[in-house]
Design an enzyme around this catalytic site. Structure first.
Site, mmCIF file in Angstrom:
data_model
loop_
_atom_site.group_PDB
_atom_site.id
_atom_site.type_symbol
_atom_site.label_atom_id
_atom_site.label_comp_id
_atom_site.label_asym_id
_atom_site.label_seq_id
_atom_site.Cartn_x
_atom_site.Cartn_y
_atom_site.Cartn_z
ATOM 1 C CB CYS A 261 13.529 8.598 -3.272
ATOM 2 S SG CYS A 261 12.019 7.578 -3.027
HETATM 3 N N1 LIG Z 1 7.585 7.706 -1.615
HETATM 4 C C1 LIG Z 1 7.886 7.626 -2.792
HETATM 5 O O1 LIG Z 1 7.904 8.481 -3.607
HETATM 6 C C2 LIG Z 1 8.693 6.563 -3.295
HETATM 7 C C3 LIG Z 1 8.937 6.210 -4.614
HETATM 8 C C4 LIG Z 1 9.477 5.189 -5.087
HETATM 9 C C5 LIG Z 1 10.137 4.187 -4.076
HETATM 10 N N2 LIG Z 1 9.826 4.271 -2.885
HETATM 11 C C6 LIG Z 1 10.511 3.395 -1.808
HETATM 12 O O2 LIG Z 1 9.109 2.471 -1.571
HETATM 13 C C7 LIG Z 1 9.301 1.907 -0.073
HETATM 14 C C8 LIG Z 1 8.325 2.582 0.476
HETATM 15 O O3 LIG Z 1 8.025 3.898 0.567
HETATM 16 P P1 LIG Z 1 6.783 4.747 0.909
HETATM 17 O O4 LIG Z 1 7.188 6.137 0.490
HETATM 18 O O5 LIG Z 1 5.844 3.967 0.564
HETATM 19 O O6 LIG Z 1 6.879 4.789 2.501
HETATM 20 P P2 LIG Z 1 5.561 4.997 3.702
HETATM 21 O O7 LIG Z 1 6.284 5.398 4.871
HETATM 22 O O8 LIG Z 1 4.725 6.030 3.041
HETATM 23 O O9 LIG Z 1 4.640 3.863 3.625
HETATM 24 C C9 LIG Z 1 5.099 2.576 4.453
HETATM 25 C C10 LIG Z 1 3.967 2.077 5.280
HETATM 26 O O10 LIG Z 1 4.443 0.756 5.898
HETATM 27 C C11 LIG Z 1 3.738 0.851 7.381
HETATM 28 N N3 LIG Z 1 4.639 -0.200 7.944
HETATM 29 C C12 LIG Z 1 5.846 0.214 8.692
HETATM 30 N N4 LIG Z 1 6.282 -0.957 8.976
HETATM 31 C C13 LIG Z 1 5.435 -2.046 8.700
HETATM 32 C C14 LIG Z 1 5.427 -3.361 9.180
HETATM 33 N N5 LIG Z 1 6.365 -3.991 9.702
HETATM 34 N N6 LIG Z 1 4.441 -4.142 8.622
HETATM 35 C C15 LIG Z 1 3.465 -3.549 7.865
HETATM 36 N N7 LIG Z 1 3.401 -2.094 7.507
HETATM 37 C C16 LIG Z 1 4.298 -1.583 8.148
HETATM 38 C C17 LIG Z 1 3.840 2.086 7.519
HETATM 39 O O11 LIG Z 1 2.628 2.112 8.684
HETATM 40 C C18 LIG Z 1 3.410 3.009 6.235
HETATM 41 O O12 LIG Z 1 1.971 2.885 5.997
HETATM 42 C C19 LIG Z 1 10.702 2.692 0.413
HETATM 43 O O13 LIG Z 1 11.695 1.872 -0.038
HETATM 44 C C20 LIG Z 1 10.922 3.789 -0.628
HETATM 45 O O14 LIG Z 1 12.297 4.096 -0.893
HETATM 46 C C21 LIG Z 1 9.257 5.486 -2.406
#
Ligand SMILES: NC(=O)c1ccc[n+]([C@@H]2O[C@H](COP(=O)([O-])OP(=O)(O)OC[C@H]3O[C@@H](n4cnc5c(N)ncnc54)[C@H](O)[C@@H]3O)[C@@H](O)[C@H]2O)c1
Length: 421
Positions: A261
């Site tokens: 982030c």
């Molecule tokens: N990690 C955090 O602490 C956090 C906190 C708040 C917001 N966010 C935001 O949330 C969003 C997701 O982040 P995250 O940390 O959960 O990511 P992540 O990488 O942990 O998870 C994403 C998932 O999506 C899957 N994926 C990728 N491409 C795909 C597709 N085309 N179809 C289906 N699945 C697919 C991946 O295999 C993975 O399991 C981002 O925008 C991030 O900025 C993250």
């Protein structure tokens, strides 16, 4: 069992969200491209620290959570929540290809009554200007046939006092009907839902929160570098300022920003701002100060080694903690990785200990025993202060310590072999 909600992306955001809905009795299907993740969920095995397998397993057995790689699963759900990565491209511009690629697949499966909510962090305008036109190709009309909103995820992995369930949820729909539908869904599982007037307001709210942290961390990181030159203990100053009960909020200095982030999201806004002939100078300045921190850490290690008549080249430098923050295993954008690269480039022999990160295959390293390192390393650098490590012993036994987290506390302050940020 009927699946009410599809969550696209079963990662740090998607899996905890699925757990919260399922625990409220709302059936969830998780959609992910990684077959390994889908299979693990099917076995009730979690790979996300905030979701214990003991909690996930019974929800899977009860049929409240399932997982698939097949986008057709969204045809039977009423709502589709998108929690996919929003990285930066190599030249540091927003890369929405994963989100928009998924939205294209969803558009072909959209039906009357569907609610779609984007949860991924992104610049203001994404939901209306990028997502809506793709979904509208279905021929369905937003606010009437289907509903579209943005609702940022605010989860802080590893945190237990505020969770996905208890942290207030911001919701901004394209139309008021969209906002109402999305609020009604989240109210089934989350404790507080806060509607705002537009998706743009919701998108910018999330960015403000992350930019606020990035700027304040940069401020104390800059102060830490000045304190280093002045011979003042920055940790003492920050702690003392924190005793003011109003008008001040404590941020701690450190080796730099990490995670998915803070090093990424602010640049989504600076990119978008340029479209309006506007330069977000706080964001750029904070990025510059924070990105410089691993270089400052290298300089500090170099000076510390110099004090025992050693050069970085050929010295054994052992890093304690390589994930981007304490008590999680996430190494994305971790400043420790940058520091390892800088040390290796200078010829140091680098090793590390991290109970949450068994190996760093891209760097050809694996976590090693801390006791051995305390005996053998020329310098031990505390980069991320996981709990469960005896920092008093570390300060006592290591030949030389550079502590970027004040983990050694008072023991470090009175011991001439401990250098602090
Ligand atoms: N990690 C955090 O602490 C956090 C906190 C708040 C917001 N966010 C935001 O949330 C969003 C997701 O982040 P995250 O940390 O959960 O990511 P992540 O990488 O942990 O998870 C994403 C998932 O999506 C899957 N994926 C990728 N491409 C795909 C597709 N085309 N179809 C289906 N699945 C697919 C991946 O295999 C993975 O399991 C981002 O925008 C991030 O900025 C993250």
């Amino acid at each position: 069992m009927k699946r009410d909600v599809a969550i696209v992306g079963a990662g740090y955001v998607g899996l905890p969200l699925a757990q919260v809905f399922a625990e409220a009795g709302v059936g969830v299907v998780l959609l992910d491209v990684e077959p390994g993740r889908v299979a693990a969920i099917g076995r009730g095995e979690s790979y996300i620290g905030d979701v214990p397998s003991e909690a996930l397993g019974p929800l899977v057995v009860a049929g409240l959570i399932s997982a698939t790689t097949d986008y057709d699963a969204v045809r039977e759900t009423d709502a589709i929540l998108i929690a996919l990565p929003t990285p930066l491209s190599p030249n540091r511009e927003p890369d929405l290809s994963i989100v928009l690629g998924a939205v294209k697949k969803l558009a072909g499966r959209l039906r009357a009554g569907h609610l779609v909510v984007l949860e991924s962090t992104t610049y203001p305008g994404t939901t209306r200007e990028d997502v809506l036109p793709i979904l509208a190709e279905s021929g369905l009309q937003v606010g009437k046939d289907f509903f579209l909103a943005f609702s940022p995820e605010r989860v802080d992995p590893g945190r237990t006092d505020w969770t996905t369930k208890t942290t207030p949820k911001i919701v901004g729909g394209i139309t008021s009907a969209c906002t109402e539908r999305a609020c009604a869904l989240y109210e089934r599982a989350l404790m507080t839902v806060v509607p705002v007037s537009t998706p743009e307001a919701a998108e910018l709210t999330k960015l403000l929160e992350n930019i606020f942290r990035s700027v304040n961390i940069a401020l104390v990181n800059e102060l830490a570098q000045l304190c280093d030159r002045m011979g003042v203990d920055v940790w003492e100053v920050v702690e003392a300022a924190g005793t003011k009960p109003f008008g001040f909020m404590s941020f701690k200095p450190g080796p730099g920003l990490g995670g998915h982030c803070l090093p990424v999201d602010p640049f989504y806004l600076s990119w978008k701002a340029r479209e309006y002939d506007f330069y977000t100078e706080f964001i750029e300045l904070a990025g510059k100060v924070n990105e410089n921190m691993p270089y400052f850490c290298l300089e500090k290690i170099t000076r510390a080694l110099n004090s025992i008549e050693r050069s970085v080249k050929g010295s054994k430098v052992h890093l304690v903690g390589v994930s981007y923050k304490a008590d999680v295993g996430d190494v994305r954008e971790s400043p420790a990785l940058k520091l390892i690269e800088l040390l290796q480039a200078e010829g140091a022999v680098v090793s590390y200990h991290d109970p949450h990160v068994p190996e760093l295959s891209a760097h050809g390293l694996a976590s090693t025993d801390l006791s051995g390192a305390l005996r053998e390393a020329d310098c031990v650098a505390v980069v991320t202060a996981h709990s469960g490590i005896d920092y008093g012993r570390l300060a006592e036994e290591a030949r030389l310590v550079v502590d970027f987290r004040n983990a050694t506390g008072k023991a470090g302050s009175t011991n001439g072999r401990v250098w602090k940020l």
